[in-house]
Enzyme design. Structure first.
Site, PDB file in Angstrom:
ATOM      1  N   HIS B 223      41.911  46.039 -14.788  1.00  0.00           N
ATOM      2  CA  HIS B 223      43.150  46.420 -15.572  1.00  0.00           C
ATOM      3  C   HIS B 223      43.222  44.205 -16.226  1.00  0.00           C
ATOM      4  O   HIS B 223      44.238  43.787 -17.467  1.00  0.00           O
ATOM      5  CB  HIS B 223      44.431  46.898 -14.678  1.00  0.00           C
ATOM      6  CG  HIS B 223      45.633  46.691 -15.349  1.00  0.00           C
ATOM      7  ND1 HIS B 223      45.775  47.798 -16.431  1.00  0.00           N
ATOM      8  CD2 HIS B 223      47.048  46.026 -15.289  1.00  0.00           C
ATOM      9  CE1 HIS B 223      46.843  47.522 -17.227  1.00  0.00           C
ATOM     10  NE2 HIS B 223      47.071  46.224 -16.873  1.00  0.00           N
ATOM     11  N   TYR B 227      45.613  41.944 -19.668  1.00  0.00           N
ATOM     12  CA  TYR B 227      45.919  40.780 -19.908  1.00  0.00           C
ATOM     13  C   TYR B 227      45.602  39.842 -20.785  1.00  0.00           C
ATOM     14  O   TYR B 227      45.716  38.541 -20.353  1.00  0.00           O
ATOM     15  CB  TYR B 227      46.892  40.288 -18.370  1.00  0.00           C
ATOM     16  CG  TYR B 227      47.898  41.500 -18.457  1.00  0.00           C
ATOM     17  CD1 TYR B 227      48.586  40.990 -19.363  1.00  0.00           C
ATOM     18  CD2 TYR B 227      47.729  42.550 -17.685  1.00  0.00           C
ATOM     19  CE1 TYR B 227      49.287  42.618 -19.163  1.00  0.00           C
ATOM     20  CE2 TYR B 227      48.501  43.874 -17.627  1.00  0.00           C
ATOM     21  CZ  TYR B 227      50.225  44.007 -18.665  1.00  0.00           C
ATOM     22  OH  TYR B 227      50.160  44.942 -18.412  1.00  0.00           O
ATOM     23  N   HIS B 374      45.034  54.711 -26.639  1.00  0.00           N
ATOM     24  CA  HIS B 374      45.907  53.782 -26.003  1.00  0.00           C
ATOM     25  C   HIS B 374      45.012  51.937 -26.157  1.00  0.00           C
ATOM     26  O   HIS B 374      45.936  51.596 -26.242  1.00  0.00           O
ATOM     27  CB  HIS B 374      46.241  54.199 -25.193  1.00  0.00           C
ATOM     28  CG  HIS B 374      46.939  52.948 -24.033  1.00  0.00           C
ATOM     29  ND1 HIS B 374      48.142  52.551 -24.190  1.00  0.00           N
ATOM     30  CD2 HIS B 374      46.271  52.389 -23.055  1.00  0.00           C
ATOM     31  CE1 HIS B 374      48.291  51.505 -23.498  1.00  0.00           C
ATOM     32  NE2 HIS B 374      46.743  50.934 -22.424  1.00  0.00           N
ATOM     33  N   PHE B 375      43.658  52.363 -25.300  1.00  0.00           N
ATOM     34  CA  PHE B 375      43.700  51.062 -25.134  1.00  0.00           C
ATOM     35  C   PHE B 375      42.859  50.281 -27.355  1.00  0.00           C
ATOM     36  O   PHE B 375      42.633  49.286 -26.975  1.00  0.00           O
ATOM     37  CB  PHE B 375      42.620  50.570 -24.329  1.00  0.00           C
ATOM     38  CG  PHE B 375      41.142  51.353 -24.581  1.00  0.00           C
ATOM     39  CD1 PHE B 375      40.536  50.847 -25.390  1.00  0.00           C
ATOM     40  CD2 PHE B 375      41.046  52.317 -23.308  1.00  0.00           C
ATOM     41  CE1 PHE B 375      39.019  52.008 -25.351  1.00  0.00           C
ATOM     42  CE2 PHE B 375      39.986  52.683 -23.359  1.00  0.00           C
ATOM     43  CZ  PHE B 375      38.524  52.766 -24.692  1.00  0.00           C
ATOM     44  N   HIS B 376      42.790  51.688 -27.660  1.00  0.00           N
ATOM     45  CA  HIS B 376      42.762  50.696 -29.641  1.00  0.00           C
ATOM     46  C   HIS B 376      43.824  50.073 -30.156  1.00  0.00           C
ATOM     47  O   HIS B 376      43.702  50.079 -31.003  1.00  0.00           O
ATOM     48  CB  HIS B 376      41.355  52.473 -29.953  1.00  0.00           C
ATOM     49  CG  HIS B 376      40.072  52.243 -30.015  1.00  0.00           C
ATOM     50  ND1 HIS B 376      40.488  52.763 -28.594  1.00  0.00           N
ATOM     51  CD2 HIS B 376      39.308  51.539 -30.500  1.00  0.00           C
ATOM     52  CE1 HIS B 376      38.742  51.928 -29.149  1.00  0.00           C
ATOM     53  NE2 HIS B 376      38.445  52.044 -29.844  1.00  0.00           N
ATOM     54  N   ARG B 439      37.432  62.207 -23.104  1.00  0.00           N
ATOM     55  CA  ARG B 439      37.380  61.456 -23.906  1.00  0.00           C
ATOM     56  C   ARG B 439      35.803  61.107 -23.012  1.00  0.00           C
ATOM     57  O   ARG B 439      34.907  61.780 -22.117  1.00  0.00           O
ATOM     58  CB  ARG B 439      38.173  59.738 -22.658  1.00  0.00           C
ATOM     59  CG  ARG B 439      37.895  58.977 -21.487  1.00  0.00           C
ATOM     60  CD  ARG B 439      38.615  58.133 -20.914  1.00  0.00           C
ATOM     61  NE  ARG B 439      38.432  57.377 -21.503  1.00  0.00           N
ATOM     62  CZ  ARG B 439      39.085  55.522 -20.464  1.00  0.00           C
ATOM     63  NH1 ARG B 439      39.424  56.457 -19.070  1.00  0.00           N
ATOM     64  NH2 ARG B 439      37.765  54.444 -20.827  1.00  0.00           N
ATOM     65  N   ARG B 440      34.721  59.435 -23.138  1.00  0.00           N
ATOM     66  CA  ARG B 440      34.125  58.880 -22.864  1.00  0.00           C
ATOM     67  C   ARG B 440      32.971  60.195 -22.525  1.00  0.00           C
ATOM     68  O   ARG B 440      31.757  60.790 -22.052  1.00  0.00           O
ATOM     69  CB  ARG B 440      33.642  58.743 -21.445  1.00  0.00           C
ATOM     70  CG  ARG B 440      34.540  57.946 -20.956  1.00  0.00           C
ATOM     71  CD  ARG B 440      34.033  57.346 -19.652  1.00  0.00           C
ATOM     72  NE  ARG B 440      35.331  56.046 -19.146  1.00  0.00           N
ATOM     73  CZ  ARG B 440      36.002  56.239 -17.905  1.00  0.00           C
ATOM     74  NH1 ARG B 440      36.204  57.577 -17.639  1.00  0.00           N
ATOM     75  NH2 ARG B 440      36.364  55.140 -17.638  1.00  0.00           N
TER      76      ARG B 440
END
Lengths: 48, 549
Positions: B223, B227, B374-376, B439-440
């Site tokens: 995580h 950041y 989300h992380f894209h 996912r995955r």
């Protein structure tokens, strides 16, 4: 003396930038977050 | 008389550029792998020559999530530190080159084992999936190399402070150091699992691995990694963009405080990635969810500061009305436009993050393709568009060239192409995730189950988005190659913004590293000590390794 301090405070107040648009923008941002969160929360409740 | 431009030392520029070249090479290869993934997952395309979907998935994740980001960030930070605190000493520069080569050799080694099909363990490399030991050793070298570079930055910053006693350090240097402290502390977790668990296990020195411990150590790193990606984008937003638009930074102290809050609260939060993991007590998950929500504060502070910077500038240019200031922003300047679009995408990205981290809502989206969507938005749009926007001045600054109007126009088009492609791809990932698409995983109709058939239109939309994004990758590579080798010679500014108000004394207190690092350690000990003892003491026998591809 007190008058001078008051005048200085006034000048300082006048120099504060007007950020009405910023206030409105952060509110819109907050509403978007709350709306999205509540939408998924209701999906969660619906699937319980 | 015009002041000469403050420039990054030529020798430091070479070091920064070397990092950027590896980063954009990773973008080319990893981006192509991403295109193939979306095509396979549409169900309309099969990989030739028996290439596994999971091999290209690992290639994509490692090259873009770990290599592109880490190399770009370290290169950018070397440039930022050199620009704001003076040329690196010969020792620091040499150390920087050692770091660069360690990272590059490590990347080549990991890439070799991924591409030869011996490490299709995805970028999260979860045990009990077991890769060839060379993959883990390569990744360990990348991490060690980044530490070496971090120490070069710390040494340079410490020297600056020694010679400038009582002065507040330049904002970009302060932010670079904060980000490297964050990185150093969080990578200890991934280094621990790789060195003490995964390498001995993959070499056959140990038979079994404590899966939960390895995943917990991974997310202790995983995580704050987010950041580590995001803070350099924030550096550009806080310390560069105000200058690009011709305005001033809203508040220097607010920016520093936001970075310290990120340092404190982005590490002891890894359990929010493991909310559905058995073996971790609900109490400790709850504690880490609360700490996760603390990270929202500096993000919202940043949103406020950006709006305030833009509005202050617009009003100084005579803007009226509630949103008149928006019209005064330099929309035709790609150095502003690309990061601005990145900021806009951070609104749904951050919102999705709040949903992911909410304990019950996580059950709706856990391990679905929503998370991929989300992380894209976070890393692959907000962060990456900001990095592209920074490249438009950083690369010509470092190579002694200038960006032409034609390239600026192409960069605006690139940003629009990226935004459209990502809206298709990430948007459909979010919706398919809410409908339960995992996912995955490669394409499957899961025995023609009605639920799985519902996902197919979204998967086709992902392929459309992925194809548009690949066009975006070709465009950015054209621009980067032009700026590095073919753009006209000249001088380009490395923009560094001034604060609207002079430095406040508070800024000095924010450089009390002993205090902040002490608090970081205390928070980590509070959040992790008891659960990790529990994970070790009450562990099941452990798992042997699996190679399922």
């Amino acid at each position: 003396m007190a008058k001078a301090a008051e005048a200085a405070r006034q000048t300082k107040k006048e120099k504060e930038p007007a950020l009405k648009g910023t206030l409105a923008s952060v509110f819109l941002l907050g509403f978007f977050i709350i709306f999205s969160w509540v939408s998924v929360y209701f999906l969660f409740l619906h699937r319980l | 008389m015009a002041q000469p431009l403050e420039k990054v030392d030529r020798r430091d520029a070479k070091l920064a550029l070397a990092h950027l070249f590896v980063a954009f090479t990773a973008l080319a290869l990893g981006g192509f792998a991403g295109l193939l993934q979306t095509l396979v997952r549409s169900g309309k395309f099969e990989l030739p020559a028996g290439i596994s979907y999971y091999t290209i998935l690992t290639t994509h994740g490692v090259l873009l999530g770990l290599v592109l980001t880490t190399f770009f960030i370290i290169g950018f930070q070397f440039a930022a530190v050199s620009r704001t605190t003076g040329a690196l000493s010969d020792g620091s520069r040499r150390t920087g080159w050692v770091g660069f080569w360690l990272m590059t050799i490590g990347t080549a080694m990991s890439a070799f084992f991924i591409l030869t099909g011996k490490a299709s363990v995805l970028y999260t490399f979860y045990a009990p999936l077991q890769a060839h030991a060379g993959f883990y050793i390569g990744l360990a070298l990348v991490v060690v190399g980044s530490w070496v570079s971090g120490f070069a930055m710390f040494a340079h910053y410490a020297r600056w402070r020694k010679t400038h006693r009582g002065q507040v350090s330049p904002l970009l240097a302060f932010m670079s150091v904060t980000n490297m402290v964050l990185w150093l502390v969080c990578t200890l977790g991934v280094a621990a699992t790789v060195v003490f668990q995964l390498i001995p296990w993959s070499l056959g020195l140990t038979d079994r691995v404590n899966v939960l411990l390895s995943r917990t150590l991974f997310w202790y790193f995983g995580h704050p990694l987010v950041y580590f990606w995001l803070l350099p984008a924030y550096m550009v937003w806080y310390a560069v963009i105000p200058k690009v638009i011709g305005g001033k930074m809203f508040s220097d102290s607010l920016a520093r405080l936001a970075f310290i809050l990120f340092l404190l609260f982005s590490i002891p939060v890894g359990f929010h990635h493991q909310l559905l993991e058995p073996g971790i007590s609900p109490f400790w998950k709850y504690v880490q969810v609360v700490l996760t929500f603390m990270v929202i504060i500096p993000s919202l502070m940043t949103a406020f500061a950006m709006f305030a910077t833009f509005e202050s500038y617009g009003r100084s240019q005579g803007a009226t009305g509630l949103f008149g200031w928006l019209r005064k922003l330099p929309w035709s300047d790609a150095r502003f436009f690309a990061p601005f679009v990145g900021m806009l995408f951070f609104i749904p990205a951050g919102t999705g993050g709040i949903i992911n981290a909410s304990h019950q809502l996580n059950q709706v989206v856990h391990n679905t393709i929503w998370v991929t969507g989300h992380f894209h938005l976070t890393v692959a749009t907000t962060v990456v568009l900001t990095f592209f926007g920074a490249s438009y001045w950083l690369i010509p600054h470092l190579t002694g060239r200038v960006m032409t109007k034609a390239m600026n126009r192409l960069a605006i088009i690139q940003t629009i192409v990226w935004a459209v492609g990502m809206t298709f791809m990430s948007g459909s990932m979010h919706f398919a995730g809410l409908l339960g698409a995992p996912r995955r995983s490669a394409f499957s109709t899961y025995g023609n189950s009605p639920q799985a058939l519902e996902w197919i239109p979204y998967q086709i939309a992902q392929a459309v988005g992925g194809t548009i994004l690949f066009i975006g990758i070709i465009l950015i590579l054209v621009i980067v190659i032009n700026l590095a080798f073919f753009a006209p010679k000249g001088e380009t500014e490395f923009p560094v913004a001034e604060a609207a108000a002079p430095y406040e004394r508070a800024a000095l207190a924010l450089e009390n590293w002993k205090l902040w690092i002490g608090l970081v350690v205390a928070l980590i000990l509070i959040a992790y000590t008891v659960p990790i003892i529990d994970i070790i003491q009450n562990a099941p026998p452990g798992s042997k390794g699996y190679k399922l591809w």
